[in-house]
Design an enzyme around this catalytic site. Structure first.
Site, PDB file in Angstrom:
ATOM      1  N   HIS A 496      18.182 -19.407  -6.281  1.00  0.00           N
ATOM      2  CA  HIS A 496      18.133 -19.458  -7.749  1.00  0.00           C
ATOM      3  C   HIS A 496      18.999 -18.368  -8.384  1.00  0.00           C
ATOM      4  O   HIS A 496      19.241 -18.394  -9.588  1.00  0.00           O
ATOM      5  CB  HIS A 496      16.682 -19.312  -8.209  1.00  0.00           C
ATOM      6  CG  HIS A 496      16.415 -19.912  -9.558  1.00  0.00           C
ATOM      7  ND1 HIS A 496      17.321 -20.698 -10.225  1.00  0.00           N
ATOM      8  CD2 HIS A 496      15.330 -19.842 -10.373  1.00  0.00           C
ATOM      9  CE1 HIS A 496      16.830 -21.084 -11.375  1.00  0.00           C
ATOM     10  NE2 HIS A 496      15.614 -20.577 -11.496  1.00  0.00           N
ATOM     11  N   ASP A 500      21.097 -22.774 -10.871  1.00  0.00           N
ATOM     12  CA  ASP A 500      19.972 -22.916 -11.794  1.00  0.00           C
ATOM     13  C   ASP A 500      19.260 -24.248 -11.537  1.00  0.00           C
ATOM     14  O   ASP A 500      19.724 -25.085 -10.753  1.00  0.00           O
ATOM     15  CB  ASP A 500      20.415 -22.801 -13.245  1.00  0.00           C
ATOM     16  CG  ASP A 500      21.484 -23.821 -13.616  1.00  0.00           C
ATOM     17  OD1 ASP A 500      21.563 -24.876 -12.961  1.00  0.00           O
ATOM     18  OD2 ASP A 500      22.235 -23.563 -14.576  1.00  0.00           O
TER      19      ASP A 500
END
Length: 525
Positions: A496, A500
């Site tokens: 992450h 995204d």
């Protein structure tokens, strides 16, 4: 007198290890003739002779660590070179003559067959067997199996032993034909890169050593007929334990009936089932610490498992790992596969599987979402304009991830051939470092083991890994009707920090769309 010093080793490299000396004191050398070889943590450097003459002295012996510009040796030039060599030669001849005289005066002695090594005879050249280059960042290995014993005759390039690193198994061939006269690193010992494993005597000395070994009396243990069990290769023991195989289920091909690692792999491939020896029920008794210990077994982790554990934990500690899921209707892929699999195999010589569809779908999705094919390096992001797909494969010794290079430019047939070739090399323990490095994205198929849903851990420094599960018929609502369809759950574990949620979900949806309508793969949609 000319000094031989350590050359510049490269940016940020300040020291090296003297791996091998190709010349000895008293040897005549020519200009630019290789004197020795140095090893750094990045490259191997050969050191040439700066002048012609005679090697007078070696200052840094094999195995020593030296810094940049450190003194390695000295060379005598001109007249000094012409006088030193004859003197050394005369001294050697005098020593040999004295040795022959002593042997003539003394009564003949029998050869001790149980001795640690066999001494080279006149005319034989001692050739060192060294640890080969193990690959980038690999500094040591464990001696897994010796295929030869002291006194055995070996041919050039014949396999002497097998080493296990934390990534791959490495076979060590004989550098020359002759007789194995000494084993320095026994099975189970740890050796460093460029370390010495054994000594081979070639030439006339090989014949003499072989004759001496054949004429030597048999060891006392053999004479007494003690019937000692043959010790199987350590790697084979571990593989049998992990696969749940007993020794009588494996056909041994090693020396003296020894079970080798490849024998276990063949037994597993042939569908050998685990069969535990039945034990008679023991009479009930009070539990004790000694009884518990007798029912436990402590086995040292292989280097491969140690590295896997370390890398997986590092991935969890470093990356911000999240997983997103979706499901794929495999009807169209299975239909195409069933319709064309016979023609495909007849033309290309390889079966049409599911991996080529998933690889193609991932390559297309990676081009649309490039951050999934990127990696973080410090404060930078490195975007890859190529796709090297790692395909996770289970082996008797653990999980490995060979890499299919430039998968985005391959056809279906080329991908299937590459997957099959890598899978065979993995099962046979023949993967090299080049086969295991450079991946930009990984596909893990837990469905072959029956997993219904999986959330795999990243393979650092990669930022994404696709998880495949088993295909299972489920009731689906399509067009207002309930129908039975072959469904598969797929997942994407991602970092992450660089990817995204939108990018991750979009990637997985694109893979789903191309698998449910494979025509998109042909039209690059």
């Amino acid at each position: 007198m000319t000094e031989v010093r350590v050359p510049t080793l490269g940016e940020s490299v300040t020291e090296a290890t003297v791996a091998t000396w190709f010349k000895q004191p008293g040897d005549t050398v020519a200009v630019d003739e290789m004197l020795c070889e140095l090893e750094t943590d990045k490259v191997t450097v050969e050191v040439p002779s700066p002048v012609a003459g005679t090697l007078s002295e070696i200052v840094a012996a094999e195995g020593e660590t030296v810094g940049v510009d450190a003194l390695l040796a000295s060379i005598s030039e001109g007249d000094a070179g012409t006088t030193t060599a004859p003197k050394a030669k005369e001294a050697a001849e005098d020593s040999e003559a004295a040795s022959q005289s002593d042997r003539a005066a003394e009564p003949s002695k029998s050869v001790d067959a149980g001795s640690e090594d066999i001494k080279p005879r006149k005319g034989g050249e001692a050739v060192d067997v060294m640890v080969p280059t193990l690959g980038e960042s690999v500094t040591e290995a464990t001696v897994s199996t010796w295929f030869k014993k002291v006194g055995d005759t070996v041919a050039q390039d014949e396999m002497l032993c097998e080493l296990e690193t934390d990534k791959v198994s490495v076979e060590v061939p004989a550098p020359a034909a002759g007789v194995l006269t000494k084993i320095i690193a026994e099975e189970g010992s740890t050796v460093e890169a460029s370390g010495k494993l054994a000594v081979i005597t070639s030439g006339d000395g090989a014949a003499a050593a072989s004759t001496a070994q054949e004429s030597a009396p048999a060891p006392a243990a053999a004479q007494s007929g003690s019937g000692k069990d043959v010790e199987d290769a350590p790697s084979a023991k571990k593989a049998m334990a992990e696969a749940g195989l007993s020794r009588d289920q494996v056909t041994a091909s090693g020396r003296d009936g020894r079970v080798m690692k490849e024998d276990v792999a063949k037994a597993i491939a042939a569908g050998a089932s685990a069969a535990k020896t039945e034990q008679k029920p023991a009479a009930p008794r009070a539990p004790s610490a000694a009884n518990d210990q007798s029912r436990e077994e402590r086995v040292k982790m292989t280097r491969l498992k140690q590295t896997m554990a370390r890398r997986l934990k590092e991935a969890q500690n470093t990356a911000a790992i999240l997983t997103t899921f979706n499901e794929v209707d495999m009807t169209e892929v299975m239909g195409i596969r069933n319709e064309y699999k016979d023609q495909f195999e007849k033309k290309h010589g390889v079966r049409l599987g599911f991996m080529s569809f998933f690889t193609k779908a991932c390559c297309h999705a990676l081009k649309e979402i490039p951050e999934v094919n990127a990696e973080i390096d410090g404060t930078d992001i490195i975007y890859k304009n190529y796709v090297h797909i790692g395909v996770a494969a289970g082996t008797p010794t653990g999980l490995v991830v060979p890499v299919i290079k430039d998968a985005d430019s391959m056809s279906f047939a080329e991908i299937e051939k590459a997957v099959n070739a890598m899978g065979k090399k993995a099962r046979d323990g023949k993967l090299t470092m080049a086969d295991m490095t450079g991946g930009t994205f990984t596909i893990s198929n837990g469905g072959v083991y029956g997993s219904l849903m999986t959330a795999p851990i990243l393979n650092p420094p990669q930022s994404g890994i696709l998880g495949m599960a088993k295909i299972q018929d489920r009731a689906m609502v399509i067009g207002g009707e309930i129908v039975i369809r072959p469904m598969m759950y797929i997942s994407l574990s991602y970092d992450h920090r660089i990817i995204d949620g939108k990018g991750a979900v979009t990637f997985l949806v694109r893979v789903k769309e191309m698998l449910e309508d494979p025509r998109r793969l042909l039209m690059d949609l």
